[in-house]
Design a protein around this motif. Structure first.
Motif, PDB file in Angstrom:
ATOM      1  N   PRO A   1      16.588  20.696  26.534  1.00  0.00           N
ATOM      2  CA  PRO A   1      15.416  20.300  25.778  1.00  0.00           C
ATOM      3  C   PRO A   1      15.578  19.028  24.890  1.00  0.00           C
ATOM      4  CG  PRO A   1      15.649  22.704  25.537  1.00  0.00           C
ATOM      5  CD  PRO A   1      16.867  22.139  26.278  1.00  0.00           C
ATOM      6  N   ASN A   2      17.040  18.621  24.475  1.00  0.00           N
ATOM      7  CA  ASN A   2      17.228  17.623  23.768  1.00  0.00           C
ATOM      8  C   ASN A   2      17.382  16.331  24.569  1.00  0.00           C
ATOM      9  OD1 ASN A   2      17.910  18.199  20.615  1.00  0.00           O
ATOM     10  ND2 ASN A   2      18.642  19.983  22.047  1.00  0.00           N
ATOM     11  N   LEU A   3      17.492  16.607  25.903  1.00  0.00           N
ATOM     12  CA  LEU A   3      17.684  15.456  26.728  1.00  0.00           C
ATOM     13  C   LEU A   3      16.605  14.873  27.592  1.00  0.00           C
ATOM     14  CD1 LEU A   3      21.265  15.953  28.288  1.00  0.00           C
ATOM     15  CD2 LEU A   3      20.599  14.348  26.549  1.00  0.00           C
ATOM     16  N   ARG A   4      15.540  15.683  27.349  1.00  0.00           N
ATOM     17  CA  ARG A   4      14.207  15.533  28.268  1.00  0.00           C
ATOM     18  C   ARG A   4      13.669  14.043  28.148  1.00  0.00           C
ATOM     19  NH1 ARG A   4      10.678  21.038  26.996  1.00  0.00           N
ATOM     20  NH2 ARG A   4      11.891  22.245  28.460  1.00  0.00           N
ATOM     21  N   PRO A   5      13.614  13.225  27.025  1.00  0.00           N
ATOM     22  CA  PRO A   5      13.431  11.938  27.118  1.00  0.00           C
ATOM     23  C   PRO A   5      14.366  11.166  28.024  1.00  0.00           C
ATOM     24  CG  PRO A   5      13.204  12.825  24.882  1.00  0.00           C
ATOM     25  CD  PRO A   5      13.832  13.821  25.491  1.00  0.00           C
ATOM     26  N   THR A   6      15.417  11.152  27.804  1.00  0.00           N
ATOM     27  CA  THR A   6      16.420  10.395  28.638  1.00  0.00           C
ATOM     28  C   THR A   6      16.326  10.816  29.966  1.00  0.00           C
ATOM     29  OG1 THR A   6      18.026  10.567  26.588  1.00  0.00           O
ATOM     30  CG2 THR A   6      18.796   9.850  28.723  1.00  0.00           C
ATOM     31  N   LEU A   7      16.139  12.422  30.240  1.00  0.00           N
ATOM     32  CA  LEU A   7      15.859  12.421  31.754  1.00  0.00           C
ATOM     33  C   LEU A   7      14.680  11.987  32.197  1.00  0.00           C
ATOM     34  CD1 LEU A   7      17.054  16.158  31.514  1.00  0.00           C
ATOM     35  CD2 LEU A   7      18.535  14.256  32.346  1.00  0.00           C
ATOM     36  N   ALA A   8      13.643  11.822  31.612  1.00  0.00           N
ATOM     37  CA  ALA A   8      12.372  11.169  32.074  1.00  0.00           C
ATOM     38  C   ALA A   8      12.663   9.672  32.476  1.00  0.00           C
ATOM     39  CB  ALA A   8      11.364  11.535  30.924  1.00  0.00           C
ATOM     40  N   VAL A   9      13.489   9.006  31.550  1.00  0.00           N
ATOM     41  CA  VAL A   9      13.380   7.714  31.857  1.00  0.00           C
ATOM     42  C   VAL A   9      14.433   7.554  33.088  1.00  0.00           C
ATOM     43  CG1 VAL A   9      15.102   5.484  30.963  1.00  0.00           C
ATOM     44  CG2 VAL A   9      13.360   7.101  29.503  1.00  0.00           C
ATOM     45  N   LEU A  10      15.202   8.382  33.213  1.00  0.00           N
ATOM     46  CA  LEU A  10      16.179   8.246  34.599  1.00  0.00           C
ATOM     47  C   LEU A  10      15.439   8.397  35.748  1.00  0.00           C
ATOM     48  CD1 LEU A  10      19.587   9.944  33.809  1.00  0.00           C
ATOM     49  CD2 LEU A  10      19.112   7.485  34.159  1.00  0.00           C
ATOM     50  N   LEU A  11      14.384   9.544  35.673  1.00  0.00           N
ATOM     51  CA  LEU A  11      13.716   9.792  36.828  1.00  0.00           C
ATOM     52  C   LEU A  11      12.997   8.794  37.215  1.00  0.00           C
ATOM     53  CD1 LEU A  11      12.597  12.520  38.297  1.00  0.00           C
ATOM     54  CD2 LEU A  11      10.555  12.471  36.936  1.00  0.00           C
ATOM     55  N   VAL A  12      12.272   8.081  36.212  1.00  0.00           N
ATOM     56  CA  VAL A  12      11.467   6.837  36.618  1.00  0.00           C
ATOM     57  C   VAL A  12      12.124   5.856  37.291  1.00  0.00           C
ATOM     58  CG1 VAL A  12       9.809   5.203  35.669  1.00  0.00           C
ATOM     59  CG2 VAL A  12       9.829   7.369  34.626  1.00  0.00           C
TER      60      VAL A  12
ATOM     61  N   LEU B   1       8.570  10.473  49.695  1.00  0.00           N
ATOM     62  CA  LEU B   1       9.257  11.630  50.081  1.00  0.00           C
ATOM     63  C   LEU B   1      10.913  11.336  49.623  1.00  0.00           C
ATOM     64  CD1 LEU B   1       9.680  14.550  51.031  1.00  0.00           C
ATOM     65  CD2 LEU B   1      10.148  13.551  53.309  1.00  0.00           C
ATOM     66  N   ILE B   2      11.263  10.360  50.047  1.00  0.00           N
ATOM     67  CA  ILE B   2      12.657   9.761  49.711  1.00  0.00           C
ATOM     68  C   ILE B   2      12.792   9.468  48.371  1.00  0.00           C
ATOM     69  CG2 ILE B   2      14.514   8.366  50.304  1.00  0.00           C
ATOM     70  CD1 ILE B   2      13.235   8.116  53.285  1.00  0.00           C
ATOM     71  N   SER B   3      11.953   8.612  47.936  1.00  0.00           N
ATOM     72  CA  SER B   3      12.341   8.262  46.365  1.00  0.00           C
ATOM     73  C   SER B   3      11.781   9.564  45.403  1.00  0.00           C
ATOM     74  CB  SER B   3      11.009   7.193  45.941  1.00  0.00           C
ATOM     75  OG  SER B   3      11.196   5.934  46.912  1.00  0.00           O
ATOM     76  N   GLY B   4      11.052  10.392  45.625  1.00  0.00           N
ATOM     77  CA  GLY B   4      10.907  11.639  45.038  1.00  0.00           C
ATOM     78  C   GLY B   4      11.817  12.590  44.789  1.00  0.00           C
ATOM     79  N   SER B   5      12.279  12.779  46.156  1.00  0.00           N
ATOM     80  CA  SER B   5      13.492  13.548  46.502  1.00  0.00           C
ATOM     81  C   SER B   5      14.737  13.225  45.593  1.00  0.00           C
ATOM     82  CB  SER B   5      13.831  13.906  47.867  1.00  0.00           C
ATOM     83  OG  SER B   5      12.494  14.477  48.343  1.00  0.00           O
ATOM     84  N   VAL B   6      15.156  11.922  45.707  1.00  0.00           N
ATOM     85  CA  VAL B   6      16.242  11.201  45.217  1.00  0.00           C
ATOM     86  C   VAL B   6      16.047  11.285  43.492  1.00  0.00           C
ATOM     87  CG1 VAL B   6      17.343   9.113  44.861  1.00  0.00           C
ATOM     88  CG2 VAL B   6      16.897   9.738  47.221  1.00  0.00           C
ATOM     89  N   ALA B   7      14.765  11.046  43.088  1.00  0.00           N
ATOM     90  CA  ALA B   7      14.768  11.162  41.629  1.00  0.00           C
ATOM     91  C   ALA B   7      14.907  12.522  41.049  1.00  0.00           C
ATOM     92  CB  ALA B   7      13.034  10.679  41.546  1.00  0.00           C
ATOM     93  N   VAL B   8      14.582  13.291  41.670  1.00  0.00           N
ATOM     94  CA  VAL B   8      14.700  14.733  41.168  1.00  0.00           C
ATOM     95  C   VAL B   8      15.997  15.290  41.395  1.00  0.00           C
ATOM     96  CG1 VAL B   8      13.925  17.256  41.235  1.00  0.00           C
ATOM     97  CG2 VAL B   8      12.288  15.483  41.505  1.00  0.00           C
ATOM     98  N   ALA B   9      16.342  15.137  42.563  1.00  0.00           N
ATOM     99  CA  ALA B   9      17.990  15.686  42.874  1.00  0.00           C
ATOM    100  C   ALA B   9      18.952  14.717  42.066  1.00  0.00           C
ATOM    101  CB  ALA B   9      18.421  15.394  44.239  1.00  0.00           C
ATOM    102  N   GLY B  10      18.881  13.421  41.926  1.00  0.00           N
ATOM    103  CA  GLY B  10      19.775  12.491  41.212  1.00  0.00           C
ATOM    104  C   GLY B  10      19.850  13.068  39.664  1.00  0.00           C
ATOM    105  N   VAL B  11      18.558  13.272  39.033  1.00  0.00           N
ATOM    106  CA  VAL B  11      18.638  13.576  37.618  1.00  0.00           C
ATOM    107  C   VAL B  11      19.417  14.888  37.708  1.00  0.00           C
ATOM    108  CG1 VAL B  11      17.241  14.550  35.906  1.00  0.00           C
ATOM    109  CG2 VAL B  11      16.551  12.456  37.113  1.00  0.00           C
ATOM    110  N   LEU B  12      19.193  15.803  38.517  1.00  0.00           N
ATOM    111  CA  LEU B  12      19.587  17.088  38.520  1.00  0.00           C
ATOM    112  C   LEU B  12      21.324  17.174  38.555  1.00  0.00           C
ATOM    113  CD1 LEU B  12      19.355  20.264  38.234  1.00  0.00           C
ATOM    114  CD2 LEU B  12      19.060  20.394  40.708  1.00  0.00           C
TER     115      LEU B  12
END
Length: 292
Positions: A206-217, A92-103
């Motif tokens: 749409p142009n940043l999706r690959p970079t955002l995916a890396v940040l999410l992981v 819960l903490i890691s998933g929430s931080v990953a999504v909120a941090g990327v946003l």
């Protein structure tokens, strides 16, 4: 008259095989392989001792092969620390931080990298400085603020703290990327009547999706491995994370090494599964960043 040259009779031109590697490349490959194997040695010891009984460990040592397949250590760790609760807290903490941090990183970087913010370089420098601060210097202020806000010993406090910490790095990275974003696309979208929010979600995102995916992981794995701040902020067994639960196995004068290794193995499995699931996403994101 033009002079042409032809290969000597009976001698075909040599075509370099793409699989043909020089001695230097083979040496580098050998060194990388040795380094990778050396990094796997601690994990091999952990796996070896996770299924070893305490008596076998104390008699034969950590380097011996287990005399029996001992699984009581896994069961003891699972029950002693209430592992399902700790696992849920970490996810819960890691998933929430990953999504909120990327946003948050995306919104900040959009304003700094594309918007007209005064003192942009100074602000980005502050974000870079924030990444260099050690967590030991932040523990007491964060503890005091969490107490005053009534968020101490809550998962929300840890989510907010790590969202800010991770988004500092994400903002610095994305702002650098967006500073080189093609202005022609932005101007074309503006001429079509698109506002700033529509440009963000329809053109930039749409142009940043690959970079955002890396940040999410990365944000998920980094937050999963955090220990100091969750140790200070979460004192209840119902709110603690997996790394904190693993540290609770060690006493002042006694440590059950097989149970600790079993707990470390069990705690490592979710992070490895997450990495394997998003491995292709991570590879595509890094490749896209290199091509950019």
């Amino acid at each position: 008259m033009a002079v042409t040259t032809t290969p000597a009779a009976g001698r075909a031109p040599r075509v370099r095989d793409r699989h043909d590697r020089g001695a230097g490349r083979w040496a580098v490959l050998a060194l990388v392989t040795v380094a990778a194997l050396a990094m796997l040695v601690p994990f091999a010891f952990m796996l070896l001792n996770a299924f070893k009984s305490p008596g076998d460990y104390s008699t034969n040592g950590p380097l011996s092969w287990p005399s029996e397949f001992y699984t009581k250590g896994l069961r003891t760790y699972w029950e002693q620390v209430d592992f399902p609760v700790k696992l849920w807290n970490s996810v819960l903490i890691s998933g929430s931080v990953a999504v909120a941090g990327v946003l948050v990183s995306l919104l900040n970087a959009y304003a700094l990298g594309i918007g007209r913010v005064r003192g942009r370089l100074w602000i980005i420098g502050l974000f870079l400085l924030a990444n260099m601060l050690p967590q030991e210097a932040l523990v007491y202020p964060l503890y005091h603020f969490a107490k005053e806000a009534g968020l101490y010993n809550t998962r929300l406090a840890v989510i907010i703290i790590f969202t800010v910490i991770q988004s500092a790095f994400g903002t610095y990275l994305l702002a650098s990327v967006l500073s080189t974003f093609p202005r022609q696309l932005l101007e074309a979208a503006a001429l079509d009547g698109a506002g700033k929010w529509r440009i963000l979600w329809r053109v930039v995102l749409p142009n940043l999706r690959p970079t955002l995916a890396v940040l999410l992981v990365f944000f998920f794995i980094w937050t999963w491995n955090e220990f100091l701040i969750p140790l200070v902020m979460l004192i209840d067994n119902q709110t603690q994370t997996v790394p904190v639960a693993l540290a609770s196995l060690q006493g002042d004068r006694l440590m059950d090494a097989p149970t600790t290794n079993a707990g470390a193995l069990l705690s490592l499995v979710p992070a490895i599964l997450f990495f394997l699931i998003f491995q292709r996403t991570l590879a595509r994101g890094i490749t896209a960043g290199a091509e950019r």
